[in-house]
Design a protein around this motif. Sequence first.
Motif, PDB file in Angstrom:
ATOM      1  N   PHE A 185       0.807  -1.209   0.000  1.00 53.03           N
ATOM      2  CA  PHE A 185       0.000   0.000   0.000  1.00 53.03           C
ATOM      3  C   PHE A 185       0.840   1.260   0.000  1.00 53.03           C
ATOM      4  CE2 PHE A 185      -2.319  -3.354   2.185  1.00 53.03           C
ATOM      5  CZ  PHE A 185      -3.475  -3.408   1.439  1.00 53.03           C
ATOM      6  N   SER A 186       2.143   1.140   0.178  1.00 50.82           N
ATOM      7  CA  SER A 186       2.979   2.316   0.359  1.00 50.82           C
ATOM      8  C   SER A 186       3.721   2.659  -0.920  1.00 50.82           C
ATOM      9  CB  SER A 186       3.977   2.089   1.501  1.00 50.82           C
ATOM     10  OG  SER A 186       4.817   3.202   1.656  1.00 50.82           O
ATOM     11  N   PHE A 187       3.952   3.959  -1.146  1.00 54.04           N
ATOM     12  CA  PHE A 187       4.751   4.402  -2.285  1.00 54.04           C
ATOM     13  C   PHE A 187       6.239   4.169  -2.031  1.00 54.04           C
ATOM     14  CE2 PHE A 187       0.915   7.017  -2.641  1.00 54.04           C
ATOM     15  CZ  PHE A 187       0.570   6.757  -3.959  1.00 54.04           C
ATOM     16  N   THR A 188       6.620   4.029  -0.781  1.00 58.71           N
ATOM     17  CA  THR A 188       8.044   3.922  -0.454  1.00 58.71           C
ATOM     18  C   THR A 188       8.348   2.606   0.239  1.00 58.71           C
ATOM     19  OG1 THR A 188       7.551   5.204   1.548  1.00 58.71           O
ATOM     20  CG2 THR A 188       8.432   6.399  -0.342  1.00 58.71           C
ATOM     21  N   SER A 189       8.048   2.495   1.519  1.00 60.87           N
ATOM     22  CA  SER A 189       8.305   1.277   2.271  1.00 60.87           C
ATOM     23  C   SER A 189       7.069   0.951   3.083  1.00 60.87           C
ATOM     24  CB  SER A 189       9.512   1.480   3.199  1.00 60.87           C
ATOM     25  OG  SER A 189       9.171   2.367   4.257  1.00 60.87           O
ATOM     26  N   GLY A 190       7.162  -0.114   3.860  1.00 64.22           N
ATOM     27  CA  GLY A 190       6.041  -0.488   4.696  1.00 64.22           C
ATOM     28  C   GLY A 190       6.083   0.128   6.073  1.00 64.22           C
ATOM     29  N   ALA A 191       7.018   1.031   6.331  1.00 66.73           N
ATOM     30  CA  ALA A 191       7.121   1.656   7.644  1.00 66.73           C
ATOM     31  C   ALA A 191       5.925   2.563   7.897  1.00 66.73           C
ATOM     32  CB  ALA A 191       8.417   2.457   7.754  1.00 66.73           C
ATOM     33  N   TYR A 192       5.420   2.533   9.121  1.00 69.84           N
ATOM     34  CA  TYR A 192       4.251   3.355   9.448  1.00 69.84           C
ATOM     35  C   TYR A 192       4.529   4.823   9.193  1.00 69.84           C
ATOM     36  CZ  TYR A 192       0.240   5.166  11.991  1.00 69.84           C
ATOM     37  OH  TYR A 192      -0.932   5.823  12.321  1.00 69.84           O
ATOM     38  N   ASN A 193       5.752   5.256   9.476  1.00 63.88           N
ATOM     39  CA  ASN A 193       6.109   6.666   9.244  1.00 63.88           C
ATOM     40  C   ASN A 193       5.930   7.052   7.787  1.00 63.88           C
ATOM     41  OD1 ASN A 193       7.656   9.222  10.279  1.00 63.88           O
ATOM     42  ND2 ASN A 193       8.711   8.609   8.415  1.00 63.88           N
ATOM     43  N   ASP A 194       6.227   6.128   6.865  1.00 60.11           N
ATOM     44  CA  ASP A 194       6.053   6.419   5.439  1.00 60.11           C
ATOM     45  C   ASP A 194       4.595   6.262   5.009  1.00 60.11           C
ATOM     46  OD1 ASP A 194       8.770   6.905   5.134  1.00 60.11           O
ATOM     47  OD2 ASP A 194       9.200   4.798   4.728  1.00 60.11           O
ATOM     48  N   LEU A 195       3.937   5.240   5.548  1.00 56.97           N
ATOM     49  CA  LEU A 195       2.537   5.029   5.208  1.00 56.97           C
ATOM     50  C   LEU A 195       1.681   6.228   5.593  1.00 56.97           C
ATOM     51  CD1 LEU A 195       2.223   1.358   6.479  1.00 56.97           C
ATOM     52  CD2 LEU A 195       1.952   2.079   4.104  1.00 56.97           C
ATOM     53  N   PHE A 196       2.054   6.925   6.660  1.00 51.06           N
ATOM     54  CA  PHE A 196       1.278   8.056   7.162  1.00 51.06           C
ATOM     55  C   PHE A 196       1.142   9.146   6.100  1.00 51.06           C
ATOM     56  CE2 PHE A 196       0.012  11.571   9.783  1.00 51.06           C
ATOM     57  CZ  PHE A 196      -0.565  11.015  10.921  1.00 51.06           C
ATOM     58  N   TYR A 197       2.144   9.314   5.245  1.00 52.20           N
ATOM     59  CA  TYR A 197       2.139  10.390   4.249  1.00 52.20           C
ATOM     60  C   TYR A 197       1.540   9.968   2.912  1.00 52.20           C
ATOM     61  CZ  TYR A 197       5.418  12.411   7.574  1.00 52.20           C
ATOM     62  OH  TYR A 197       5.998  12.897   8.717  1.00 52.20           O
ATOM     63  N   ASP A 198       1.299   8.685   2.729  1.00 46.83           N
ATOM     64  CA  ASP A 198       0.809   8.216   1.437  1.00 46.83           C
ATOM     65  C   ASP A 198      -0.570   8.765   1.076  1.00 46.83           C
ATOM     66  OD1 ASP A 198       3.102   6.868   0.848  1.00 46.83           O
ATOM     67  OD2 ASP A 198       2.395   4.931   1.576  1.00 46.83           O
ATOM     68  N   PRO A 199      -1.530   8.896   2.015  1.00 50.97           N
ATOM     69  CA  PRO A 199      -2.799   9.528   1.625  1.00 50.97           C
ATOM     70  C   PRO A 199      -2.632  10.936   1.102  1.00 50.97           C
ATOM     71  CG  PRO A 199      -3.060   8.352   3.695  1.00 50.97           C
ATOM     72  CD  PRO A 199      -1.586   8.346   3.387  1.00 50.97           C
ATOM     73  N   ASP A 200      -1.658  11.680   1.623  1.00 47.15           N
ATOM     74  CA  ASP A 200      -1.392  13.018   1.104  1.00 47.15           C
ATOM     75  C   ASP A 200      -0.959  12.939  -0.351  1.00 47.15           C
ATOM     76  OD1 ASP A 200      -0.993  15.912   1.346  1.00 47.15           O
ATOM     77  OD2 ASP A 200       1.146  15.455   1.275  1.00 47.15           O
ATOM     78  N   ASN A 201      -0.117  11.953  -0.675  1.00 46.82           N
ATOM     79  CA  ASN A 201       0.297  11.760  -2.068  1.00 46.82           C
ATOM     80  C   ASN A 201      -0.895  11.386  -2.947  1.00 46.82           C
ATOM     81  OD1 ASN A 201       3.024  12.198  -1.380  1.00 46.82           O
ATOM     82  ND2 ASN A 201       3.306  10.041  -0.858  1.00 46.82           N
ATOM     83  N   LEU A 202      -1.792  10.557  -2.417  1.00 41.26           N
ATOM     84  CA  LEU A 202      -2.977  10.161  -3.184  1.00 41.26           C
ATOM     85  C   LEU A 202      -3.887  11.359  -3.453  1.00 41.26           C
ATOM     86  CD1 LEU A 202      -3.876   6.780  -1.430  1.00 41.26           C
ATOM     87  CD2 LEU A 202      -2.987   7.079  -3.750  1.00 41.26           C
ATOM     88  N   ILE A 203      -4.102  12.192  -2.434  1.00 34.72           N
ATOM     89  CA  ILE A 203      -4.962  13.369  -2.606  1.00 34.72           C
ATOM     90  C   ILE A 203      -4.345  14.337  -3.617  1.00 34.72           C
ATOM     91  CG2 ILE A 203      -5.886  15.397  -1.422  1.00 34.72           C
ATOM     92  CD1 ILE A 203      -6.146  13.644   1.079  1.00 34.72           C
ATOM     93  N   THR A 204      -3.020  14.471  -3.581  1.00 27.12           N
ATOM     94  CA  THR A 204      -2.344  15.329  -4.554  1.00 27.12           C
ATOM     95  C   THR A 204      -2.520  14.795  -5.971  1.00 27.12           C
ATOM     96  OG1 THR A 204      -0.695  16.008  -2.916  1.00 27.12           O
ATOM     97  CG2 THR A 204      -0.127  16.296  -5.237  1.00 27.12           C
ATOM     98  N   LEU A 205      -2.343  13.489  -6.150  1.00 25.95           N
ATOM     99  CA  LEU A 205      -2.560  12.884  -7.464  1.00 25.95           C
ATOM    100  C   LEU A 205      -4.004  13.045  -7.917  1.00 25.95           C
ATOM    101  CD1 LEU A 205      -0.472   9.585  -7.123  1.00 25.95           C
ATOM    102  CD2 LEU A 205       0.114  11.637  -8.428  1.00 25.95           C
TER     103      LEU A 205
END
Length: 318
Positions: free
Chosen positions: A82-102
């Motif tokens: 589900f993550s654009f980068t890694s499976g770390a929670y710290n990275d997953l936290f920002y992925d919805p922001d990337n989705l909203i931007t897209l």
Amino acid sequence: MSTATLTAPAPSRRPATRPRGLVWSVLRLHRTALWVWLAFVVATAGFLLWLTGPAAHDAQHQLETYGYAGVLEAASSSATLFSFTSGAYNDLFYDPDNLITLGGFAVALFAAGPLIGRELENGTAQLAWTQSVSPARWLAAKLAVPACFLVLGNGLLTALYHHLWSAHSNLLVAGITPRALYFSLGPATVAAPLLGLALGALIGLTVRRTLPALALSGFVYFLVYAFRGNHWPFQGRYTQPVPTSNSWAIDTTGAKVPDPDCYLDRGCLASHHIARFAREYLPSPDYWPRQLLETGVLLTLTALTITAAFTVVRHRAA
């Protein structure tokens, strides 16, 4: 003497298209895009709820077990899917922001291409204008229908994101990135895609060809996005790190210790037994003034762009 009978011309039997009929026509014509948008909102909302619930629980367990370095570990075995980068929670936290931007980029492309440009290129719009639909009403329906879905969808996602931030921002690695996310979430998150919709419509009306309008609208919205992130009065000025003297860490015993300045180094975090970082600079009392200022600027630009679009459509129909 003969008398002439004057007969008034019979009224036209062609029914005028009602606004409700225009709305239904837009929904029917672009139903595929509507279903894609609804699927996007549902999937992103589900992702946010997962981050708020099971993923946050796992990250909290990692934090309590391994210290702050634990939040850099994968939130679950399948998290990397589900993550654009890694499976770390710290990275997953920002992925919805990337989705909203897209999603904002997709809105600008849709408005320039399928919504406006394709109908002008195929002559569908001109045919409608010669019937019972005025150009202004046609454009108003084209903009109002997707705008309603944008506001509702992005409003829901922003509310869920704020709830996630309020509940679990303590699990984020300190630094510039969480500060940038904090100042980017709010009414401006809802207003930005509306500007993309207006820009795409104006470009579609001006270019009147689908593919060139798609390319130009994507480029213009990219410029808007870059300007928002790097210039006042938007987010760039507020994403600078706080002075080192105001930043410190807290170890596993709860004691304040000097900031080791190694946010992403698991070994360094573990050797210093870092549990979390101080985050007193967030929330900031400047949040609402900054958000309202940015939202006002975006809505003003949207209104000006829509005015220009109505001017162009009247000129095209003249």
